[in-house]
Design a protein around this motif. Structure first.
Motif, PDB file in Angstrom:
ATOM      1  N   VAL A  49       0.868  -1.336   0.148  1.00  0.00           N
ATOM      2  CA  VAL A  49      -0.045   0.033  -0.019  1.00  0.00           C
ATOM      3  C   VAL A  49       0.750   1.399   0.111  1.00  0.00           C
ATOM      4  O   VAL A  49       0.611   2.092  -0.637  1.00  0.00           O
ATOM      5  N   ALA A  50       1.881   1.103   0.955  1.00  0.00           N
ATOM      6  CA  ALA A  50       2.712   2.327   0.690  1.00  0.00           C
ATOM      7  C   ALA A  50       3.363   2.559  -0.725  1.00  0.00           C
ATOM      8  O   ALA A  50       3.701   3.635  -1.155  1.00  0.00           O
ATOM      9  N   ASP A  93       3.677   5.662  -5.656  1.00  0.00           N
ATOM     10  CA  ASP A  93       3.475   5.747  -7.027  1.00  0.00           C
ATOM     11  C   ASP A  93       2.532   6.799  -7.609  1.00  0.00           C
ATOM     12  O   ASP A  93       2.449   7.144  -8.749  1.00  0.00           O
ATOM     13  N   HIS A  94       1.484   6.996  -6.789  1.00  0.00           N
ATOM     14  CA  HIS A  94       0.476   7.902  -7.138  1.00  0.00           C
ATOM     15  C   HIS A  94       0.615   9.319  -6.422  1.00  0.00           C
ATOM     16  O   HIS A  94      -0.380  10.217  -6.382  1.00  0.00           O
ATOM     17  N   GLY A  95       1.740   9.381  -5.621  1.00  0.00           N
ATOM     18  CA  GLY A  95       2.193  10.895  -5.165  1.00  0.00           C
ATOM     19  C   GLY A  95       1.321  10.997  -3.918  1.00  0.00           C
ATOM     20  O   GLY A  95       0.937  11.986  -3.323  1.00  0.00           O
ATOM     21  N   ARG A  97      -6.808  17.264   1.325  1.00  0.00           N
ATOM     22  CA  ARG A  97      -5.520  16.843   0.577  1.00  0.00           C
ATOM     23  C   ARG A  97      -5.936  15.985  -0.734  1.00  0.00           C
ATOM     24  O   ARG A  97      -5.400  16.417  -1.925  1.00  0.00           O
ATOM     25  N   LEU A  98      -6.657  15.019  -0.544  1.00  0.00           N
ATOM     26  CA  LEU A  98      -7.129  14.331  -1.788  1.00  0.00           C
ATOM     27  C   LEU A  98      -8.210  15.171  -2.880  1.00  0.00           C
ATOM     28  O   LEU A  98      -7.728  14.875  -4.174  1.00  0.00           O
ATOM     29  N   VAL A  99      -8.651  16.155  -2.333  1.00  0.00           N
ATOM     30  CA  VAL A  99      -9.494  17.142  -3.197  1.00  0.00           C
ATOM     31  C   VAL A  99      -8.312  18.025  -4.053  1.00  0.00           C
ATOM     32  O   VAL A  99      -8.384  18.167  -5.238  1.00  0.00           O
ATOM     33  N   ALA A 100      -7.369  18.475  -3.286  1.00  0.00           N
ATOM     34  CA  ALA A 100      -6.446  19.397  -3.966  1.00  0.00           C
ATOM     35  C   ALA A 100      -5.472  18.577  -4.774  1.00  0.00           C
ATOM     36  O   ALA A 100      -5.092  19.222  -5.770  1.00  0.00           O
ATOM     37  N   ALA A 101      -5.329  17.170  -4.592  1.00  0.00           N
ATOM     38  CA  ALA A 101      -4.624  16.368  -5.388  1.00  0.00           C
ATOM     39  C   ALA A 101      -5.242  15.832  -6.709  1.00  0.00           C
ATOM     40  O   ALA A 101      -4.711  15.270  -7.411  1.00  0.00           O
ATOM     41  N   GLU A 132      -8.131   5.413 -11.199  1.00  0.00           N
ATOM     42  CA  GLU A 132      -7.005   4.786 -11.758  1.00  0.00           C
ATOM     43  C   GLU A 132      -6.147   4.116 -10.735  1.00  0.00           C
ATOM     44  O   GLU A 132      -5.591   2.971 -10.790  1.00  0.00           O
ATOM     45  N   ALA A 133      -6.035   4.752  -9.619  1.00  0.00           N
ATOM     46  CA  ALA A 133      -4.818   4.289  -8.702  1.00  0.00           C
ATOM     47  C   ALA A 133      -5.484   3.247  -7.950  1.00  0.00           C
ATOM     48  O   ALA A 133      -4.880   2.422  -7.607  1.00  0.00           O
ATOM     49  N   VAL A 134      -6.722   3.202  -7.844  1.00  0.00           N
ATOM     50  CA  VAL A 134      -7.257   1.924  -7.117  1.00  0.00           C
ATOM     51  C   VAL A 134      -7.365   0.648  -8.203  1.00  0.00           C
ATOM     52  O   VAL A 134      -6.847  -0.159  -7.579  1.00  0.00           O
ATOM     53  N   GLU A 135      -7.687   1.026  -9.173  1.00  0.00           N
ATOM     54  CA  GLU A 135      -7.742  -0.094 -10.285  1.00  0.00           C
ATOM     55  C   GLU A 135      -6.269  -0.618 -10.237  1.00  0.00           C
ATOM     56  O   GLU A 135      -6.242  -2.071 -10.220  1.00  0.00           O
ATOM     57  N   ASP A 136      -5.118   0.259  -9.982  1.00  0.00           N
ATOM     58  CA  ASP A 136      -3.617  -0.245 -10.200  1.00  0.00           C
ATOM     59  C   ASP A 136      -3.347  -1.171  -8.872  1.00  0.00           C
ATOM     60  O   ASP A 136      -3.056  -2.415  -9.052  1.00  0.00           O
ATOM     61  N   ALA A 137      -4.120  -1.063  -8.038  1.00  0.00           N
ATOM     62  CA  ALA A 137      -4.166  -1.759  -6.805  1.00  0.00           C
ATOM     63  C   ALA A 137      -4.777  -3.189  -6.982  1.00  0.00           C
ATOM     64  O   ALA A 137      -4.471  -4.361  -6.634  1.00  0.00           O
ATOM     65  N   ILE A 138      -6.105  -3.050  -7.318  1.00  0.00           N
ATOM     66  CA  ILE A 138      -7.114  -4.220  -8.023  1.00  0.00           C
ATOM     67  C   ILE A 138      -6.181  -5.253  -8.765  1.00  0.00           C
ATOM     68  O   ILE A 138      -6.041  -6.383  -8.467  1.00  0.00           O
ATOM     69  N   GLU A 139      -5.355  -4.722  -9.614  1.00  0.00           N
ATOM     70  CA  GLU A 139      -4.816  -5.567 -10.575  1.00  0.00           C
ATOM     71  C   GLU A 139      -3.690  -6.396  -9.891  1.00  0.00           C
ATOM     72  O   GLU A 139      -3.392  -7.552 -10.047  1.00  0.00           O
TER      73      GLU A 139
END
Length: 160
Positions: free
Chosen positions: A34-35, A40-42, A82-86, A111-118
Motif C-alpha cells: 500500500v505504501a 506511485d500516485h504521489g 489533501r485528496l481534493v487538492a491532489a 485509476e489509482a485503485v485499479e492499479d491496486a486491484i490488478e
C-alpha cells in the motif's frame, strides 16, 4: 519468511502460532505494498486507503470515511482536503443533509485503485487455486468478523 517471523518472536519469549505469524507477515507485506502504491500516485498510505474506501463506498460522507479510517472528523477533513487538492476525490453537497458532503473518486482516483486491484488480483490468481478462492474468501470474512467482534467488546477509551 514465515519461520523468520515466528522465530523472531520466540527469541523475545513470545510464542506465535503459525496462522498468527502468517497473518502478521501478510499485514506487513500489505502495508509495504500500500505504501508503494501510494508513492506511485504521489500519496501517503493513509490517503491511498481513503481513496480506495471512497471508490468502493459510493456516496460516503466524511463521517463515514472517518469511521472507516478510525480517525477524528477533523483529521479526516484534512485527508479529504489533501485528496481534493491532489485531484483524487470530489466533494459535493449531500442532498440528504445540507451540512455535510458526499465523496466520490475522480478518474485519477479510480485509476489509482485499479492499479491496486490488478496487483491483488494477480497475487491471488498466482497463489490461490481457482477451486479454493471461495473457501479462502470465506475464511477471510470469518477472521474479519471475529476481529470485529473482539474490537466491539473492547471498552472505548474515555478522554478527560
Amino acid at each position: 519468511m514465515l519461520r523468520d517471523v515466528a522465530d523472531g518472536h520466540r527469541t523475545t519469549g513470545i510464542e506465535l502460532s503459525a496462522p498468527l505469524a502468517a497473518f502478521m507477515r501478510l499485514r506487513r507485506e500489505n502495508d509495504l505494498l500500500v505504501a508503494a502504491l501510494a508513492r506511485d500516485h504521489g500519496l501517503h498510505a493513509p490517503d491511498f486507503r481513503a481513496v480506495a474506501f471512497v471508490r468502493f463506498t459510493p456516496g460516503v460522507t466524511p463521517r463515514g470515511l472517518a469511521e472507516h479510517l478510525a480517525l477524528s472528523l477533523s483529521a479526516t477533513t484534512a485527508v479529504v482536503d489533501r485528496l481534493v487538492a491532489a485531484g483524487y476525490v470530489l466533494r459535493s453537497p449531500n442532498p440528504d443533509d445540507g451540512r455535510s458532503f458526499r465523496l466520490a473518486v475522480t478518474t485519477a482516483g479510480a485509476e489509482a485503485v485499479e492499479d491496486a486491484i490488478e496487483l491483488y488480483t494477480a497475487a491471488f490468481e498466482e497463489v490461490v487455486p481457482a477451486d479454493r478462492r471461495d473457501e479462502v474468501a470465506a475464511t477471510f470474512v470469518d477472521i474479519a468478523d471475529a476481529l470485529a467482534a473482539a474490537a466491539a467488546e473492547r471498552t472505548p477509551p474515555t478522554h478527560a
